[in-house]
Design an enzyme around this catalytic site. Structure first.
Site, mmCIF file in Angstrom:
data_model
loop_
_atom_site.group_PDB
_atom_site.id
_atom_site.type_symbol
_atom_site.label_atom_id
_atom_site.label_comp_id
_atom_site.label_asym_id
_atom_site.label_seq_id
_atom_site.Cartn_x
_atom_site.Cartn_y
_atom_site.Cartn_z
ATOM 1 N N CYS A 37 -5.148 -60.171 30.084
ATOM 2 C CA CYS A 37 -4.000 -59.325 29.827
ATOM 3 C C CYS A 37 -2.975 -59.512 30.939
ATOM 4 O O CYS A 37 -3.238 -59.225 32.099
ATOM 5 C CB CYS A 37 -4.399 -57.858 29.742
ATOM 6 S SG CYS A 37 -2.968 -56.833 29.340
ATOM 7 N N LYS A 53 -8.496 -51.655 20.254
ATOM 8 C CA LYS A 53 -7.644 -51.683 21.440
ATOM 9 C C LYS A 53 -8.489 -51.713 22.714
ATOM 10 O O LYS A 53 -9.583 -51.163 22.751
ATOM 11 C CB LYS A 53 -6.808 -50.401 21.406
ATOM 12 C CG LYS A 53 -5.653 -50.384 22.357
ATOM 13 C CD LYS A 53 -4.690 -49.269 22.005
ATOM 14 C CE LYS A 53 -3.771 -49.065 23.195
ATOM 15 N NZ LYS A 53 -3.256 -50.306 23.754
ATOM 16 N N ALA A 70 4.528 -54.823 26.794
ATOM 17 C CA ALA A 70 3.916 -54.481 28.081
ATOM 18 C C ALA A 70 3.416 -53.053 27.948
ATOM 19 O O ALA A 70 3.964 -52.124 28.530
ATOM 20 C CB ALA A 70 4.937 -54.617 29.213
ATOM 21 N N SER A 87 -6.653 -57.230 18.776
ATOM 22 C CA SER A 87 -6.733 -56.100 19.696
ATOM 23 C C SER A 87 -5.343 -55.644 20.136
ATOM 24 O O SER A 87 -4.474 -56.451 20.454
ATOM 25 C CB SER A 87 -7.542 -56.503 20.920
ATOM 26 O OG SER A 87 -7.626 -55.414 21.812
HETATM 27 C C1 LIG Z 1 1.557 -54.571 21.239
HETATM 28 C C2 LIG Z 1 0.428 -55.493 21.589
HETATM 29 C C3 LIG Z 1 -0.674 -55.003 22.286
HETATM 30 C C4 LIG Z 1 -1.721 -55.850 22.636
HETATM 31 N N1 LIG Z 1 -2.809 -55.338 23.296
HETATM 32 C C5 LIG Z 1 -3.865 -56.136 23.570
HETATM 33 C C6 LIG Z 1 -5.040 -55.626 24.174
HETATM 34 O O1 LIG Z 1 -5.134 -54.423 24.445
HETATM 35 N N2 LIG Z 1 -6.059 -56.478 24.452
HETATM 36 C C7 LIG Z 1 -5.976 -57.810 24.144
HETATM 37 O O2 LIG Z 1 -6.926 -58.564 24.413
HETATM 38 N N3 LIG Z 1 -4.893 -58.326 23.542
HETATM 39 C C8 LIG Z 1 -3.830 -57.523 23.259
HETATM 40 N N4 LIG Z 1 -2.727 -58.058 22.627
HETATM 41 C C9 LIG Z 1 -2.708 -59.483 22.279
HETATM 42 C C10 LIG Z 1 -3.106 -59.688 20.810
HETATM 43 O O3 LIG Z 1 -4.412 -59.223 20.572
HETATM 44 C C11 LIG Z 1 -3.004 -61.178 20.427
HETATM 45 O O4 LIG Z 1 -3.896 -61.933 21.228
HETATM 46 C C12 LIG Z 1 -1.614 -61.727 20.622
HETATM 47 O O5 LIG Z 1 -0.647 -60.763 20.302
HETATM 48 C C13 LIG Z 1 -1.351 -63.001 19.785
HETATM 49 O O6 LIG Z 1 -1.462 -62.751 18.412
HETATM 50 P P1 LIG Z 1 -0.186 -62.399 17.464
HETATM 51 O O7 LIG Z 1 0.848 -63.444 17.742
HETATM 52 O O8 LIG Z 1 -0.729 -62.412 16.082
HETATM 53 O O9 LIG Z 1 0.294 -61.044 17.877
HETATM 54 C C14 LIG Z 1 -1.671 -57.222 22.289
HETATM 55 C C15 LIG Z 1 -0.557 -57.701 21.591
HETATM 56 C C16 LIG Z 1 0.477 -56.862 21.227
HETATM 57 C C17 LIG Z 1 1.652 -57.437 20.473
#
Ligand SMILES: Cc1cc2nc3c(=O)[nH]c(=O)nc-3n(C[C@H](O)[C@H](O)[C@H](O)COP(=O)(O)O)c2cc1C
Ligand SMILES: Cc1cc2nc3c(=O)[nH]c(=O)nc-3n(C[C@H](O)[C@H](O)[C@H](O)COP(=O)(O)OP(=O)(O)OC[C@H]3O[C@@H](n4cnc5c(N)ncnc54)[C@H](O)[C@@H]3O)c2cc1C
Ligand SMILES: Cc1cc2nc3c(=O)[nH]c(=O)nc-3n(C[C@H](O)[C@H](O)[C@H](O)COP(=O)(O)OP(=O)(O)OC[C@H]3O[C@@H](n4cnc5c(N)ncnc54)[C@H](O)[C@@H]3O)c2cc1C
Ligand SMILES: Cc1cc2nc3c(=O)[nH]c(=O)nc-3n(C[C@H](O)[C@H](O)[C@H](O)COP(=O)(O)O)c2cc1C
Ligand code: FES
Ligand code: FES
Lengths: 255, 308, 308, 255
Positions: free
Chosen positions: C129, C44, C69, C20
């Site tokens: 979040c 998202k 953020a 997401s």
């Molecule tokens: C730019 C960005 C936006 C994110 N937005 C959300 C979000 O809207 N809702 C959510 O549950 N997690 C959000 N996350 C967290 C990711 O879904 C994920 O849990 C986290 O980044 C760890 O995985 P990764 O290391 O593969 O990025 C976001 C992460 C990033 C980097």
């Protein structure tokens, strides 16, 4: 004294499957190296690896003050190391650890027993022993034919028996199938832990030295990552492989 | 350019010290360079009795970091005092002793043992080592327990006490306030985050202890955040650590609110990292407009309100 | 080699889905490759009303990771249903909707809105979040609040509910058990760790929001540890995430106990990472002796007792 | 359509202080590039940087299907990019973003206003405008003499005025000190936010386009890292710089 050097790669060859031989130009310090010591290499071009990689010193060339290392590509660090080209520099700590104490023992006939990437340090050891007038015989084991290296080099030191797990080259089986038929007063062994255990069990009535591996942090004795319990009665007795070892008297430590 | 920093019990010629557990008791790095260059030294954790620690493997490499599960191996506080501290007394170097234990009594006993010597200038209370299973973790995550152990150690310590906080908590500010309330002279932060790596060929956790503490550059953003947050809630000084590799990193910690810093994992990557950072620091401070180390401490907070 | 995994509400042709917030609502990556290759998509975060999110800068690079953020920018749940979901209905692709809110009521309202459509196959409750200041953090760190919001959302949801846990807690097991008790059908873990970067030239936090969520390979050891720990305490399935870049990483998550995985940050580094991982996975599974994805799930736990 | 390509570096030159010009061989896709678009580059040799770096396309060479980029070394990513040598390959996403909509406007006389690393995209724009019969005049600003680049190239498109902050070369001062004395029907500006704000204020009675920068995640419109609020009344109105931009009508967005 351990030094940190930027060493230039002056030669690089693939000598067996995934097995690279590299020569690194050092300087006067290489003359102080003892057989069995190792280098601790920063393999990352851009700090991509936090931990250095320990690699045995396989040979010393006093004429151009270079060392030879032989390593097998098994993971991300050795892959990066492989990507370095002749002419590039490597950030190296050396010499690390304590080698085979050949000056302190009285040896006439030596048996070298190596397995896989445990073979390299035995080469410089054998060369030094031979220089000192010791008779050298070696048994070197590999998984399969394509992994075999340095047979010729060991043969120049004395009789050399090659063993492969699958029998695709030399004797079929393990180094332990061969060693008890041989005659020697000291053995020197390096290889995977399982092999070292088998060798030291089989040769328990012989004097010998083994060189062991462990995942390392500092490589200089400060972090206690690489300890191994000692075999004496002292409570909590231990040795640091990177500093007290990697070479130990057989049965000095619990493997 | 003055690098001098004065902290409770510690008059530091510069703010750089090796972190506990990453520098042994100084001997090995002392063979490589003159330890007098350092601001101070934080020695390896001491417990009451000798401990062998965990089985090997004890370390694993991770992206921009490493895991360790040494398990507090040490020869016991008495042996440290008798066999290790005399070496460090050869240097003009403040010594911070890191102390650990499984019970409040053990912390008290180790502290008392250190009162036998005047070779220790401050204590660092390791209430956060994630590798000790008998309860060490509890001290680091429960504000009430942290308060209690801090208070009791302060009662018997003859030198200032810094409490080393664990980052494995929901509310780092609450932990910091609790130990400040209990009389801590300073804080050390952060210790390692609990992590794990699974070794694919053997299908099991790579570390014999299964979990280990994550350190190195990977955790720097977490350290900076926690120091920044805690700085706004306490008035005792902070020794910052977590992923420092360069003099720029040091400045980032100073801006976040650290008054001095410790360098851990980077020593393994590059054994001369501490003296090199010390050499580089004046130019970095000057480049960003500071006239001394003290001038930079906490300066990352001044703009909070001016930002839209 | 079967990559099929069946989870509550989700029949996945393979266990790989974009995480997401890292994949928008699919359109941009849908321009690059056929989304039908994916196991599922997590869209998202949706809130009740449209949100603009935080000021910029919103992202920073860190060692082996990044901070973000974004601040839950989204057009609001109704606009998502009307304008975004129809695009995804063109694909044969299970859709998981990530929902966020500042109050329990907002979570309920967003959930109810999604009951208007049958284009969503599961909900992912984002109680973690770190960038939402009005209370979002509370849900993710307090087991009682987490329980309450899970229970209330379950009451009104017509599809299975996965609760996404925050790693910024002292006790991840307690959080997991709390939401399992409240009826969660599965868990998603981990969300980002709260971090900060200070920009040296301006001497202030680089992100306009000051703190941001740390993601990427840097946090993988923490994700693996938490999943391993939680797997031993709950019986609902886990969607694992945190630093996945390769098919080997996926296998590490499966061994730790994840039944499927999400890929976040890696998409920015390499936009084709998801289909490439899916292509590489069969060989990696085979190399390590597995005959299917399901065969590997949780297999990192079998050796616990055999180790000395 | 955005593509991911491994592009070979076919030329590399230092053209001013810390300023590198590189030519990358692409393929047919380079013919589809519009002025103002950018590439998103994976600068890490070993995945050392999680985020790609956005760099404007400074020129297109249709004959060998290559693109030119010009970048200033300001941090760790551009330092790594600088370390690439001719013959090596770079992992590049292209073309990203929306460029200057020169086909949709009726322009006779164009003013290009560039500052520092905002200068590069204006070069390809100027070339295309000139090809289309538009008269081109440019004002390019730099901090100091050693930072100046591409004066000659811009001079070939039409009158070119160089400005330096310290007056060590060309006019002393800012680009805004020069632009209102000139005559044009559209302006096109790229540079630091402060400069863009000053330019668009000064030229508020002119039609124009600006190209803006922001820290990016995905670079393709999926992550919402690079949003900028729009200047209309719509609540929560915003644009994504990486997709809707980096080029916007002056006053379209709030800078
Ligand atoms: C730019 C960005 C936006 C994110 N937005 C959300 C979000 O809207 N809702 C959510 O549950 N997690 C959000 N996350 C967290 C990711 O879904 C994920 O849990 C986290 O980044 C760890 O995985 P990764 O290391 O593969 O990025 C976001 C992460 C990033 C980097
Ligand atoms: C004293 C000593 C001498 C050595 N000499 C040689 C040699 O001459 N030739 C050779 O090919 N190999 C030698 N090794 C093994 C070599 O260190 C490893 O193969 C290498 O570190 C693997 O790195 P990697 O990144 O490719 O593997 P990865 O598995 O990706 O490495 C991950 C981490 O585990 C460590 N690690 C993995 N395997 C080993 C191992 N067997 N021993 C110690 N650490 C390990 C790595 O150093 C690294 O920190 C020696 C090891 C020791 C301790
Ligand atoms: C659309 C666009 C076109 C650009 N074109 C050019 C060009 O043609 N030539 C050129 O020299 N520079 C250009 N830039 C700026 C260039 O992207 C940055 O200088 C570069 O990313 C800095 O990377 P670094 O790792 O060296 O710096 P660091 O400061 O170490 O980078 C840290 C992080 O911040 C980001 N960042 C830092 N500065 C900027 C910036 N000004 N804009 C966007 N992100 C930034 C980096 O991408 C990285 O993610 C452009 C930026 C954008 C958005
Ligand atoms: C191998 C190793 C051993 C450690 N041992 C201790 C210890 O005994 N006591 C302690 O308080 N912290 C210990 N730590 C934590 C460090 O002191 C430091 O807080 C942490 O590693 C973060 O800093 P770094 O990222 O610079 O390593 C140890 C860390 C490592 C890597
Ligand atoms: S590797 Fe640090 S003590 Fe041996
Ligand atoms: S950088 Fe991701 S939306 Fe623009």
């Amino acid at each position: 004294m351990i030094n940190q050097l930027m060493m230039t790669i002056i030669d690089k060859k693939t000598i067996a499957k995934d097995t690279i031989e590299m020569r690194l130009a050092g300087g006067a310090i290489v003359r102080t190296i003892e057989p069995g010591q190792f280098v601790h290499i920063n393999v990352g071009n851009q700090g991509s690896h936090m931990l250095r990689r320990p690699i045995s010193i396989a040979d010393i060339n006093e004429s151009d003050e270079s060392i030879t290392i032989i390593f097998k590509v098994i993971g991300s660090g050795t892959e990066d190391l492989q990507s370095y080209q002749i002419g590039q520099e490597l950030d190296v700590l050396l010499p690390c650890g304590s080698g085979y104490p050949i000056k302190e023992i009285n040896v006439k006939k030596a048996l070298l027993v190596g397995g896989g990437i445990g073979v390299p340090p035995l080469y410089y050891l054998g060369k030094k022993l031979k220089e000192n007038g010791v008779e050298v015989e070696s048994v070197i084991g590999f998984q399969t034919k394509s992994s075999v290296f340095y047979e010729q080099q060991f043969a120049e030191l004395g009789a050399c028996h090659v063993v492969t797990d699958d029998g695709s080259y030399g004797w079929k089986g393990y180094v332990t199938d061969v060693i008890d038929q041989l005659d020697f007063d000291y053995y020197f062994s390096c290889g995977p832990t399982g092999m070292l255990r088998a060798v030291s069990n089989k040769l328990e009535n012989h004097k010998g030295f083994i060189s062991i591996e462990q995942r390392m942090g500092c490589g200089i004795g400060a972090c206690y990552a690489c300890v191994v319990p000692t075999n004496d009665d002292e409570k909590n007795g231990f040795k640091k492989i990177c500093k007290d070892g990697p070479v130990f008297r057989a049965n000095e430590v619990v493997i | 350019m003055s690098l001098q920093v004065n902290l409770p019990g510690l008059s530091l010629k510069n703010p750089i010290m090796p972190a506990s557990g990453c520098f042994g008791f100084g001997r090995e790095y002392g063979d490589l360079y003159d330890l007098n260059q350092l601001g101070a030294i934080i020695i390896k954790a001491a417990t009451r009795e000798a401990r062998y620690g965990n089985q090997t493997p004890r370390v694993a490499e991770t992206p921009a970091g490493m895991l360790n599960a040494i398990g507090l191996q040490n020869p016991g506080v008495d042996a440290i005092i008798d066999q290790e501290l005399p070496y460090l007394m050869n240097y003009d170097l403040p010594v911070i002793a890191n102390i650990a234990g499984s019970t409040v009594e053990e912390y008290i006993d180790v502290t008392k043992a250190f009162t036998r010597t005047n070779a220790v200038h401050a204590l660092e209370l390791n209430i956060s080592c994630p590798n000790v299973k008998e309860g060490g973790v509890q001290f680091g995550t429960d504000p009430e327990l942290a308060k209690e152990v801090t208070y009791k150690v302060k009662e018997v310590s003859h030198v200032p006490v810094y409490v080393k906080l664990s980052p494995n908590v929901s509310n780092i500010g609450a932990m910091a306030r609790a130990v400040e309330d209990a009389g801590a002279d300073g804080l050390s932060m952060i210790n390692t985050l609990t992590g794990m790596q699974i070794h694919l060929p053997s299908k099991r956790p790579l570390l014999a202890n299964q979990t280990g503490g994550l350190s190195g550059p990977a955790i720097k953003p977490i350290a900076i955040r926690m120091i920044y947050e805690v700085k706004q809630q306490v008035s005792i000084p902070i020794i910052g650590m977590g992923g420092i590799m360069t003099a720029e990193d040091v400045l980032e910690f100073l801006l976040a609110g650290a008054s001095a810093v410790a360098v851990g994992t980077a020593n393994f990557h590059h054994p001369f990292v501490c003296p090199e950072i010390i050499d580089a620091l004046p130019d970095v401070l000057q480049k960003y407009g500071f006239t001394s180390v003290e001038d930079a401490i906490g300066k990352g907070h001044d703009h909070d309100l001016s930002r839209t």
